[in-house]
Design an enzyme around this catalytic site. Structure first.
Site, PDB file in Angstrom:
ATOM      1  N   CYS A 134       1.044  -1.154   0.265  1.00 42.94           N
ATOM      2  CA  CYS A 134       0.161  -0.443  -0.178  1.00 42.94           C
ATOM      3  C   CYS A 134       0.839   1.122   0.059  1.00 42.94           C
ATOM      4  O   CYS A 134       1.162   1.988   1.052  1.00 42.94           O
ATOM      5  CB  CYS A 134      -0.273  -0.227   0.978  1.00 42.94           C
ATOM      6  SG  CYS A 134      -2.360   1.170   0.648  1.00 42.94           S
ATOM      7  N   CYS A 137      -0.085   3.972   2.414  1.00 41.11           N
ATOM      8  CA  CYS A 137      -0.154   3.774   3.736  1.00 41.11           C
ATOM      9  C   CYS A 137       1.485   4.172   3.896  1.00 41.11           C
ATOM     10  O   CYS A 137       1.571   5.140   4.831  1.00 41.11           O
ATOM     11  CB  CYS A 137      -0.491   2.729   4.330  1.00 41.11           C
ATOM     12  SG  CYS A 137      -2.103   1.685   3.351  1.00 41.11           S
ATOM     13  N   ASP A 138       1.789   3.173   3.377  1.00 36.11           N
ATOM     14  CA  ASP A 138       3.419   3.639   3.613  1.00 36.11           C
ATOM     15  C   ASP A 138       4.426   4.277   2.884  1.00 36.11           C
ATOM     16  O   ASP A 138       6.008   4.566   3.085  1.00 36.11           O
ATOM     17  CB  ASP A 138       4.346   1.876   3.680  1.00 36.11           C
ATOM     18  CG  ASP A 138       3.364   1.443   4.307  1.00 36.11           C
ATOM     19  OD1 ASP A 138       3.485   1.941   5.151  1.00 36.11           O
ATOM     20  OD2 ASP A 138       3.272   0.303   4.346  1.00 36.11           O
TER      21      ASP A 138
END
Ligand code: NDP
Length: 312
Positions: A134, A137-138
């Site tokens: 992701c 997200c990261d």
């Protein structure tokens, strides 16, 4: 056989949020938490884009807080897996672990989706230490670093473009000699000076002492110019698709061609009275914890209204 007013299947942000709302409406919901308690977020490390945590929060801590919050409002959490169901008519029947049967008046399906991985041992070894599925997200953890994204579809192109705004350099590892993504996404990738597309390339493994430091790649496997080489990278992002966890609810719910549960308009209604779908199992587009949480709230509000009509 146990009967409950409301059963929620899945324990990611959608399932827990649905339970918080349903619990506060005195519905005494039951969560069947499934194979991965806490859902997909528990495979990442820190969450910095969930509102309310100015300094970010550890993903497991966030899910644990949600769990405690729904227990506080009377939710029962069962660590079982739903293996079969019959949604032909209410009350709806669910079988847990192929054995115990339960029934409910209303059901919220929040079973999420599972990111696809290549199946390399190194993906497991470096999970959360340079391997991610992701970018949204990261990606932030890879500012000014070098990353690779695997895949040639819209997700891969979108993630590569997103990462190109943060990272020093992005390699897009594509197994064919062309991208599968829509023309506009292809154009964005191919004209971005920060992205280099490695066509006809597959990943053999990853290496690094403390987290990912590089990938072993193979170019044009089986071709005359086949060549193995190492590429130095700090992050390895999988973007080869997601698999929505909807099988167990077939043939009762409608799914699209990729398996996502189709709901009515912008609502979580599945078309079966009192049965709702929330979170990533019904969302091929956004796949964000905060979006899933919002749809869980919607599903619980719908369930509450539906259950009230049964009492009249
Ligand atoms: P897709 O199935 O469209 O693409 C998957 C990609 O991963 C393909 O390029 C495929 O290669 C590659 N791949 C699959 N398995 C492997 C493997 N083992 N090794 C290497 N590469 C592999 O998935 P997406 O998640 O990209 O998209 C899913 C759906 O969501 C699509 O309909 C897409 O259009 C849509 N979507 C739309 C967006 C938008 O409109 N903004 C954004 C994101 C997704 P190959 O081509 O060789 O099969």
């Amino acid at each position: 056989m146990q009967h409950h007013k409301l059963i929620i299947v899945g324990s990611g942000p959608a399932g827990y949020t649905a339970a918080i709302y349903a619990g506060r409406a005195n519905l005494n919901p039951v969560i069947i938490e499934g194979i991965q308690p806490g859902g997909q977020l528990t495979t990442t490390t820190e969450v910095e884009n969930f509102p309310g945590f100015a300094e970010g929060i550890d993903a497991n801590e966030l899910m644990d807080q949600m769990r405690q919050q729904c227990e506080r409002f009377g939710t029962t959490i069962m660590s079982n897996i739903v293996t079969r169901c019959d949604l032909s008519k209410a009350p709806y029947h669910l079988w847990l672990d192929d054995e115990n049967e339960m029934t409910c008046d209303s059901l919220i399906i929040a079973t999420g989706a599972t990111a696809k991985y290549l199946g390399l041992d190194d993906e497991k070894k470096y999970m959360g230490q340079g391997v991610s599925a992701c970018a949204t997200c990261d990606g932030f953890f890879y500012r000014k670093k070098v990353v690779a994204v695997v895949g040639g579809g819209d997700t891969a192109c979108e993630e590569a473009t997103y990462l190109a705004g943060l990272a020093k350099k992005v390699y897009l590892i594509v197994r064919k000699d062309k991208l599968r993504a829509s023309k506009i996404m292809q154009e964005r990738v191919l004209t971005n000076p920060n992205i280099e597309v490695l066509f006809l390339t597959n990943t053999l493994g990853l290496f690094g002492e403390n987290g990912v430091e590089g990938a072993h790649l193979i170019y044009n496997k089986g071709g005359e110019d086949e060549r193995e080489y190492d590429l130095a990278i700090d992050g390895f992002f999988l973007a080869i698709g997601h698999k929505p966890n909807s099988e167990v609810f077939l043939p009762w719910v409608k799914i699209d061609e990729t398996g996502y549960i189709m709901t009515e308009g912008n609502s979580p209604r599945t078309g079966i009275p009192g049965v709702y779908a929330a979170g990533d199992v019904a969302d091929p587009h956004y796949r964000q914890a905060v979006v899933a949480a919002g749809s869980g709230a919607k599903a619980a509000i719908e369930a509450e209204k539906y259950l009230a009509t049964l009492q009249k």
